[in-house]
Design a protein around this motif. Structure first.
Motif, PDB file in Angstrom:
ATOM      1  N   SER A 148      -3.719  -8.242   0.926  1.00  0.00           N
ATOM      2  CA  SER A 148      -4.152  -7.024   0.231  1.00  0.00           C
ATOM      3  C   SER A 148      -4.668  -7.361  -1.157  1.00  0.00           C
ATOM      4  O   SER A 148      -5.632  -6.772  -1.634  1.00  0.00           O
ATOM      5  N   HIS A 152      -8.433  -6.816  -2.429  1.00  0.00           N
ATOM      6  CA  HIS A 152      -8.702  -6.030  -3.635  1.00  0.00           C
ATOM      7  C   HIS A 152      -9.645  -6.796  -4.562  1.00  0.00           C
ATOM      8  O   HIS A 152     -10.580  -6.238  -5.134  1.00  0.00           O
ATOM      9  N   CYS A 225       3.318  -3.945 -12.634  1.00  0.00           N
ATOM     10  CA  CYS A 225       3.753  -2.683 -12.025  1.00  0.00           C
ATOM     11  C   CYS A 225       5.188  -2.835 -11.537  1.00  0.00           C
ATOM     12  O   CYS A 225       5.463  -2.764 -10.350  1.00  0.00           O
ATOM     13  N   CYS A 228       7.107  -0.579  -8.858  1.00  0.00           N
ATOM     14  CA  CYS A 228       6.874  -0.586  -7.407  1.00  0.00           C
ATOM     15  C   CYS A 228       7.803  -1.529  -6.669  1.00  0.00           C
ATOM     16  O   CYS A 228       7.969  -1.429  -5.466  1.00  0.00           O
ATOM     17  N   ARG A 241       4.668  -5.373   2.009  1.00  0.00           N
ATOM     18  CA  ARG A 241       3.278  -4.916   2.098  1.00  0.00           C
ATOM     19  C   ARG A 241       3.103  -3.556   1.427  1.00  0.00           C
ATOM     20  O   ARG A 241       2.168  -3.327   0.680  1.00  0.00           O
ATOM     21  N   MET A 242       4.056  -2.682   1.692  1.00  0.00           N
ATOM     22  CA  MET A 242       3.985  -1.333   1.107  1.00  0.00           C
ATOM     23  C   MET A 242       3.976  -1.397  -0.407  1.00  0.00           C
ATOM     24  O   MET A 242       3.177  -0.734  -1.062  1.00  0.00           O
ATOM     25  N   ALA A 243       4.903  -2.191  -0.944  1.00  0.00           N
ATOM     26  CA  ALA A 243       5.026  -2.274  -2.397  1.00  0.00           C
ATOM     27  C   ALA A 243       3.759  -2.848  -3.020  1.00  0.00           C
ATOM     28  O   ALA A 243       3.280  -2.365  -4.050  1.00  0.00           O
ATOM     29  N   VAL A 245       0.688  -2.787  -1.816  1.00  0.00           N
ATOM     30  CA  VAL A 245      -0.411  -1.810  -1.719  1.00  0.00           C
ATOM     31  C   VAL A 245      -0.274  -0.747  -2.808  1.00  0.00           C
ATOM     32  O   VAL A 245      -1.244  -0.359  -3.461  1.00  0.00           O
ATOM     33  N   LYS A 246       0.951  -0.321  -3.002  1.00  0.00           N
ATOM     34  CA  LYS A 246       1.211   0.707  -4.033  1.00  0.00           C
ATOM     35  C   LYS A 246       0.828   0.195  -5.411  1.00  0.00           C
ATOM     36  O   LYS A 246       0.195   0.894  -6.203  1.00  0.00           O
ATOM     37  N   ALA A 247       1.227  -1.043  -5.681  1.00  0.00           N
ATOM     38  CA  ALA A 247       0.941  -1.620  -7.000  1.00  0.00           C
ATOM     39  C   ALA A 247      -0.556  -1.757  -7.218  1.00  0.00           C
ATOM     40  O   ALA A 247      -1.062  -1.514  -8.307  1.00  0.00           O
ATOM     41  N   GLU A 249      -2.827   0.092  -6.071  1.00  0.00           N
ATOM     42  CA  GLU A 249      -3.411   1.409  -6.358  1.00  0.00           C
ATOM     43  C   GLU A 249      -3.263   1.744  -7.826  1.00  0.00           C
ATOM     44  O   GLU A 249      -4.102   2.412  -8.415  1.00  0.00           O
ATOM     45  N   LYS A 250      -2.167   1.268  -8.387  1.00  0.00           N
ATOM     46  CA  LYS A 250      -1.882   1.655  -9.768  1.00  0.00           C
ATOM     47  C   LYS A 250      -2.616   0.796 -10.788  1.00  0.00           C
ATOM     48  O   LYS A 250      -3.016   1.290 -11.833  1.00  0.00           O
TER      49      LYS A 250
END
Lengths: 546, 225
Positions: A148, A152, A225, A228, A241-243, A245-247, A249-250
């Motif tokens: 990810s 990015h 971040c 997260c 993976r979730m964490a 992706v969240k980071a 985004e921020k």
């Protein structure tokens, strides 16, 4: 021909320079034509290369033309086959490039080497080795989290390129690595295993990848971040993976570019296969059982590692099921006589009605202590209903009561007139060590008393399920109120207790074939109002039902 | 067992429980407790039949679970299967205080180590339960010992047989007591005043009584103490 447009050319070039593989480039160009990805990798690369090198033929403006002429030819994507002769003529640079790897900087090789027929064959072999029975499958892929981050980074590169050309492209339009991967692999795996690969199926094949070399790519996100990334107790790494992706985004573009190179650095190793796992959804089997031994416990009775009682209802029912379904584990639940077994990861899940009936016979033949009927495969929802229905159903019992004071026939007549008696039962002492302390409201619907002698009578009761009958009779140190002692105004105790019937319609009754009739199921029968015969009571001696 | 003889079959207590006893709690004569230990290790604390409260003519004035300004056993709350939140008790932790109509005060003790699950609130509204049915509806408290300690908790307690032994010895000692006192009296200067000692039959804490000069008119006076 690739479905690429003029506007895609600068993107293609930029990504080729960065070290992106052909399929990733297609993704960033938002190519949603699945067949494009399925093309042979080498062919795809060549086509893309020529697309990039082609000069613009249309006259779209002076600035465009001018820019084009100034653009130096792109770096070639290194193919496995060594190409002789150099079109660029930049020998020094080329030799330096030769030592660089050709592993994609974004997908780390997943879309390059792990979506060909050989890999599909490998998956197929692993699946076949585990000997599952299945008619379709769903393929799930798990990729390392750092993909990810690299995605990015490449995305920012593309965005910058487009900004200069005053174009716009949403990140959501870019095709995800997983999606592209599945487009290619689904048909290949399908062919190898001979079953369709669907979005949903009872059988799941999960392919996991790892890339330890670049695991550190995510770490900078923790500093920027930190919110997260909360350490989870059961996960090894905080960088899920979730964490990640969240980071992503921020984080702002600037902070990202400061900490992570854009385009991403080239990896030296290829992504590696972590595992191929197979999982079949659980199968639910339900039925009813009758118990003919007062000493047979429902669940295995083991204290301090030492078995106290031979076998148990649970073991007698689940052992044949486990082997027939080749399941790896089970969850046994029952509300009284109806029961349900959840068979975990069964390797064989399809059974015809006759086969299930055979299974029922196997269980019944294995022990004289229990008898199973209405065995059938059910859905998860149906099992949910069984649990829900517990509150609504009623049970009928027959108990032999002892009274301290001498009684006469008319002393017990009043019991017949009591309807829907509400009682409050604190958790009985005999189960208090393993149940929470609580007060349970229960209803005794009807009672019927038969006089025996001056100190004994038989009491039939129909009660709400979950009522503790013994405690209602002797009062459990006064913790069940009102109890029979209160009603009779004397100390009472229970000498024998039999379950008459469980009044619930689930699971659905399966009529027994002719050959099975003849063996009656005593003492349980569906006719609630028939009192048990004298023989029934006498053939059950005082025993461990207490 | 008396219960079995009457009914011809073992009672609830006989079926599930083992009776254990602790006598003369804190040295007080005959303040005996009976611990009913269930086969699943839960203990019910009750008064033994020899407890002064259960003897003829006793009536209860009040019962209180407030054993200190900070602690009321009534407020004990447990939750969940593991019974979290229950007050942890040691053997001599007080459970409640009972006052009889003739002014005597008795404290009932835990007798076992474990978590307090519940105290009997019924006896607050109906104290007669305690006098009429001390072994069942008149129970005092329910305690759950630690799993690891379930066997060791009975080490400090007497079995039914040992208890019956103690009780019969008491009866025998009663006859002796007067004589004992008499002998003691002769050894001291109590006739002249001062302190007189007399011992209880269990030879625990000697009770001391101050005697005024001339108070003892006859030796017999003390014999009825």
């Amino acid at each position: 021909m690739l479905p690429l447009k003029e506007k895609d050319r600068p993107i293609v070039r930029a990504l080729l320079d960065a070290g992106c593989c052909a399929r990733c480039i297609l993704r960033f160009c938002c190519v949603s034509l699945q067949s494009a990805y399925r093309q042979n990798y080498e062919d795809l690369t060549c086509e893309l290369q020529s697309f990039a090198d082609t000069r613009e033929t249309s006259i779209s403006g002076d600035s465009a033309e001018k820019e084009q002429q100034d653009v130096p030819p792109c770096k070639k994507i290194r193919l496995d086959i060594e190409k002789g002769g150099d079109e660029d003529g930049k020998d020094v640079k080329e030799s330096a490039e030769k030592t660089e790897s050709n592993i994609c900087v974004v997908c780390l090789g997943v879309l390059q080497h792990f979506c060909d027929k050989d890999f599909a064959k490998k998956i197929a072999e692993t699946v076949m080795a585990e000997k599952y029975e299945f008619h379709s499958l769903v393929l799930s892929v798990s990729l390392p989290a750092q993909l990810s981050v690299r995605e990015h980074s490449a995305w920012l590169l593309v965005k910058k390129e487009m900004r200069e050309k005053t174009m716009c492209l949403g990140k959501d339009d870019v095709i995800q690595v997983k999606e592209a991967y599945k487009w290619i692999l689904h048909s290949l795996v399908s062919q190898e295993l001979g079953v369709p690969a669907l979005a949903k199926s009872l059988f799941e094949v999960s392919v996991g990848f790892k890339h330890p070399e670049t695991d550190g790519d995510c770490h900078f996100l923790a500093a920027t971040c930190s919110g997260c990334f909360k350490p989870a107790k059961n996960k090894q790494s905080v960088f899920t993976r979730m964490a990640v992706v969240k980071a992503l985004e921020k984080i702002t573009e600037e902070s990202f570019r400061r900490k992570f190179s854009c385009p991403p650095k080239r990896p030296t190793t290829l992504c590696a296969l972590q595992e191929i796992q197979c999982l079949h959804v659980p199968v639910f089997v339900a039925g009813r059982y009758n118990k003919f031994s007062r000493t047979l416990p429902q669940t295995p009775w083991v204290i301090d590692g030492e078995r106290r009682m031979e076998s148990s209802v649970e073991e007698l029912i689940t052992a044949p099921l486990l082997s027939a379904f080749q399941a790896e584990g089970f969850n046994f639940s029952s509300s009284g006589r109806p029961f349900a077994v959840e068979l975990l990861n069964p390797h064989k899940a399809q059974f015809s009605t006759e086969e299930v009936h055979q299974l029922q016979e196997t269980i019944n033949k294995s022990s004289s202590k229990i008898r199973v009927r209405d065995l059938q495969i059910v859905t998860r929802e149906a099992v949910g209903h069984m649990k829900e229905g517990e509150e609504e159903k009623t049970k009928s019992y027959c108990a032999l009561i002892w009274t301290q004071r001498p009684i006469e026939e008319n002393d017990i007549e009043f019991l017949n007139d009591i309807k829907d008696l509400n009682i409050a039962q604190k958790t009985p002492l005999r189960v208090l060590h393993r149940r929470p302390l609580a007060v349970r409201q229960r209803v005794i619907h009807t009672m019927s008393a038969q006089y025996r002698d001056s100190h004994h009578f038989c009491l039939q009761l129909r009660t709400q399920a979950g009522t503790y009958i013994k405690e209602f009779v002797h009062g459990d140190f006064g913790r069940t109120r009102p109890n029979l002692c209160d009603l009779m105004k004397t100390e009472t105790d229970i000498l024998e207790l039999d379950v008459e019937s469980v009044d619930v319609d689930w699971p659905p009754v399966i009529p027994e074939p002719e050959s099975q009739k003849g063996r009656s199921s005593l003492p349980e029968h569906q006719h609630k109002d028939t009192p048990p015969s004298q023989e029934d009571i006498q053939c059950h001696p005082l025993g461990s039902l207490f | 067992m008396e219960d079995t003889e009457i009914r011809g079959a073992p009672s609830v207590i006989d079926r599930y429980f083992t009776k254990w006893y602790k006598t003369d709690l804190k040295g007080k004569p005959c303040e005996d407790h009976c611990v009913l230990q269930h086969s699943n290790r839960i203990c019910v604390i009750t008064l033994a039949e020899t407890h002064p409260l259960l003897q003829k003519g006793k009536a209860i004035k009040s019962i209180s679970y407030q054993i200190s300004s900070a602690c009321s056993r009534l407020e004990n709350k447990v939750s969940g299967k593991s019974k979290r939140g229950g007050q942890f008790l040691t053997e001599l932790a007080p459970l409640c205080r009972i006052t009889s109509t003739d002014g005597e005060e008795f404290t009932i003790f835990s007798c076992v180590r474990g978590r307090l699950l519940e105290v009997n609130a019924d006896i607050l509204t109906r104290p007669n339960l305690l006098l009429e049915k001390p072994s069942t509806e008149g129970y005092i408290a329910i305690i759950l010992p630690k799993f690891e300690e379930s066997k060791s908790i009975t080490e400090g307690l007497l079995t039914r047989t040992e208890y019956e032994d103690v009780v019969s010895k008491r009866a025998a000692m009663k006859g002796l007591r007067n004589h004992y006192w008499y002998i003691t009296m002769q050894c001291t200067d109590a006739w002249e005043g001062g302190r007189a000692k007399w011992h209880t039959c269990n030879i625990l804490e000697p009770k001391k009584k101050k005697v005024q000069k001339g108070e003892l008119s006859t030796r017999r006076q003390f014999l009825y103490l």
